[in-house]
Design an enzyme around this catalytic site. Sequence first.
Site, PDB file in Angstrom:
ATOM      1  N   ARG A  12       0.864  -1.182   0.000  1.00 14.61           N
ATOM      2  CA  ARG A  12       0.000   0.000   0.000  1.00 14.61           C
ATOM      3  C   ARG A  12       0.902   1.233   0.000  1.00 14.61           C
ATOM      4  O   ARG A  12       2.119   1.112   0.122  1.00 14.61           O
ATOM      5  CB  ARG A  12      -1.031   0.003   1.139  1.00 14.61           C
ATOM      6  N   GLY A  13       0.258   2.404  -0.130  1.00 15.58           N
ATOM      7  CA  GLY A  13       1.035   3.621  -0.306  1.00 15.58           C
ATOM      8  C   GLY A  13       1.114   3.887  -1.796  1.00 15.58           C
ATOM      9  O   GLY A  13       1.456   2.972  -2.576  1.00 15.58           O
ATOM     10  N   ALA A  14       0.783   5.120  -2.199  1.00 10.07           N
ATOM     11  CA  ALA A  14       0.611   5.416  -3.625  1.00 10.07           C
ATOM     12  C   ALA A  14       1.803   4.991  -4.498  1.00 10.07           C
ATOM     13  O   ALA A  14       1.623   4.245  -5.478  1.00 10.07           O
ATOM     14  CB  ALA A  14       0.288   6.899  -3.803  1.00 10.07           C
TER      15      ALA A  14
ATOM     16  N   ARG B 296      -7.705  -0.226  -6.781  1.00 10.74           N
ATOM     17  CA  ARG B 296      -7.908   0.901  -5.857  1.00 10.74           C
ATOM     18  C   ARG B 296      -8.007   2.182  -6.696  1.00 10.74           C
ATOM     19  O   ARG B 296      -7.157   2.413  -7.550  1.00 10.74           O
ATOM     20  CB  ARG B 296      -6.740   1.005  -4.856  1.00 10.74           C
TER      21      ARG B 296
ATOM     22  N   GLN C 219      -2.103   2.456   9.877  1.00 13.18           N
ATOM     23  CA  GLN C 219      -0.801   2.527   9.180  1.00 13.18           C
ATOM     24  C   GLN C 219       0.235   3.287  10.019  1.00 13.18           C
ATOM     25  O   GLN C 219       1.428   3.009   9.930  1.00 13.18           O
ATOM     26  CB  GLN C 219      -0.960   3.224   7.819  1.00 13.18           C
TER      27      GLN C 219
ATOM     28  N   ASP D  80      -1.925  10.800  -2.086  1.00 19.20           N
ATOM     29  CA  ASP D  80      -2.326   9.776  -3.060  1.00 19.20           C
ATOM     30  C   ASP D  80      -2.603  10.394  -4.417  1.00 19.20           C
ATOM     31  O   ASP D  80      -2.499   9.722  -5.452  1.00 19.20           O
ATOM     32  CB  ASP D  80      -3.548   9.010  -2.559  1.00 19.20           C
TER      33      ASP D  80
ATOM     34  N   ASN E 262      -5.330  12.321   0.526  1.00 19.56           N
ATOM     35  CA  ASN E 262      -4.430  11.455   1.307  1.00 19.56           C
ATOM     36  C   ASN E 262      -5.279  10.678   2.311  1.00 19.56           C
ATOM     37  O   ASN E 262      -6.512  10.832   2.349  1.00 19.56           O
ATOM     38  CB  ASN E 262      -3.349  12.300   2.004  1.00 19.56           C
ATOM     39  N   LYS E 263      -4.651   9.858   3.090  1.00 18.43           N
ATOM     40  CA  LYS E 263      -5.336   8.975   4.043  1.00 18.43           C
ATOM     41  C   LYS E 263      -6.380   9.720   4.864  1.00 18.43           C
ATOM     42  O   LYS E 263      -6.151  10.848   5.301  1.00 18.43           O
ATOM     43  CB  LYS E 263      -4.271   8.349   4.958  1.00 18.43           C
TER      44      LYS E 263
HETATM   45  O1  MRU Z   1      -4.542   3.066   2.152  1.00 14.99           O
HETATM   46  P1  MRU Z   1      -3.071   3.289   2.027  1.00 14.99           P
HETATM   47  O2  MRU Z   1      -2.296   2.724   3.174  1.00 14.99           O
HETATM   48  O3  MRU Z   1      -2.539   2.856   0.684  1.00 14.99           O
HETATM   49  O4  MRU Z   1      -2.908   4.864   2.096  1.00 14.99           O
HETATM   50  C1  MRU Z   1      -1.627   5.416   2.009  1.00 14.99           C
HETATM   51  C2  MRU Z   1      -1.591   6.883   2.155  1.00 14.99           C
HETATM   52  O5  MRU Z   1      -2.591   7.547   2.279  1.00 14.99           O
HETATM   53  C3  MRU Z   1      -0.235   7.533   2.050  1.00 14.99           C
HETATM   54  O6  MRU Z   1      -0.156   8.650   2.872  1.00 14.99           O
HETATM   55  C4  MRU Z   1       0.001   7.964   0.599  1.00 14.99           C
HETATM   56  O7  MRU Z   1      -0.235   6.906  -0.269  1.00 14.99           O
HETATM   57  C5  MRU Z   1       1.352   8.494   0.383  1.00 14.99           C
HETATM   58  S1  MRU Z   1       2.577   7.250   0.477  1.00 14.99           S
HETATM   59  C6  MRU Z   1       4.089   7.900   0.107  1.00 14.99           C
END
Ligand code: MRU
Length: 343
Positions: free
Chosen positions: A45-47, A88, A195, A236, A246-247
């Site tokens: 996970r994470g963009a 996603r 996270q 994201d 973002n999250k």
């Molecule tokens: O649902 P996730 O864990 O994929 O969400 C991740 C985030 O929101 C991060 O802050 C974002 O992707 C940036 S990662 C460098």
Amino acid sequence: MIPTVEWKEGSVWLLDQSRLPGRAELLECKDVAAVASAIQELKVRGAPAIGVTAAMGVALGAQSLSADDVSTFKRHIWAICDQLAATRPTAVNLFWALTRMKKVVEENRDCTVAEIQSRLVREALAIQREDLAMCKALGQQGAGLIKDGHSVLTHCNAGALATAGYGTALGVVRAASEQGKQVHVFANETRPVLQGARLTAWELMEDGIPVTLITDSMAAVVMRQGKIDLCVVGADRIAANGDVANKIGTYAVAVLAKAHNVPFYVAAPSSTIDVSTPSGSDIPIEERPGHEVTTMNGETWIAPKGVAVFNPAFDVTPAKYVTGIITEQGVVSPEQVADTFAN
Ligand code: MRU
């Protein structure tokens, strides 16, 4: 640090983030379906990490295609991209990486299928390498914002785990720390998937960077107590007008930062900037299953069974709350996004 995503012996290997911090286990994905489920189930996970993984997923799927004419091969690759794109919706890095993979097929139409297959592997590895380089560069760009002795509040995990390595928000912290500055991180736990607690706290402790874990609802108090010098979060997707997805919970942090005169920075590589999306209201926001909210680890119930749940995985922080966007090309204001990153 164990790599987040790796291409090895013709498979995609992931550090299974759904098991952290309890277990650091590697997961081998041998086909596109396994890669797609790993993305959907937040094993990766994470963009930026999602983008790298999807690119490797295309290379993996391409390997197993037996088509010997390029147009049949291309049709299958497009179907693989559709399958991965459906995992996603919010992180634009996923679509950015898939577009790059499709371009390899388009630009090499005159080559043999075998040649295109190996070029797809090379492209996926290039995306991975470039992501690491962008994270390191944006870390350098942002490190100057952090002074010796500063405390940084972050939300979610925008670290090495969320990228090909080094991280975005945590890349800025890492770069400042590598410059010899004492940096302390306050990590929001980041309900409901945690996270911040599971990943950011783990990653920073592994690296020996001081971290204090707080629940999301404590961010207001630590800001009022003057314990936070700046907030740095990841993204994201950043729209043309500088709005930032973002999250879930990031928007609340940004509003609190404004109320307490704390600078609020977003750290992201240019692959997260989507100038074709005019504003935050045009960004698709993923909604995830209710059990993430009603249970711990899908097991222990912490809410009455059958309760209605709203579980958006992301929110949009309006540009007016964003002090600056830290990219590999420099720190820009939200108003500068459209011009700086015009396609
Ligand atoms: O649902 P996730 O864990 O994929 O969400 C991740 C985030 O929101 C991060 O802050 C974002 O992707 C940036 S990662 C460098």
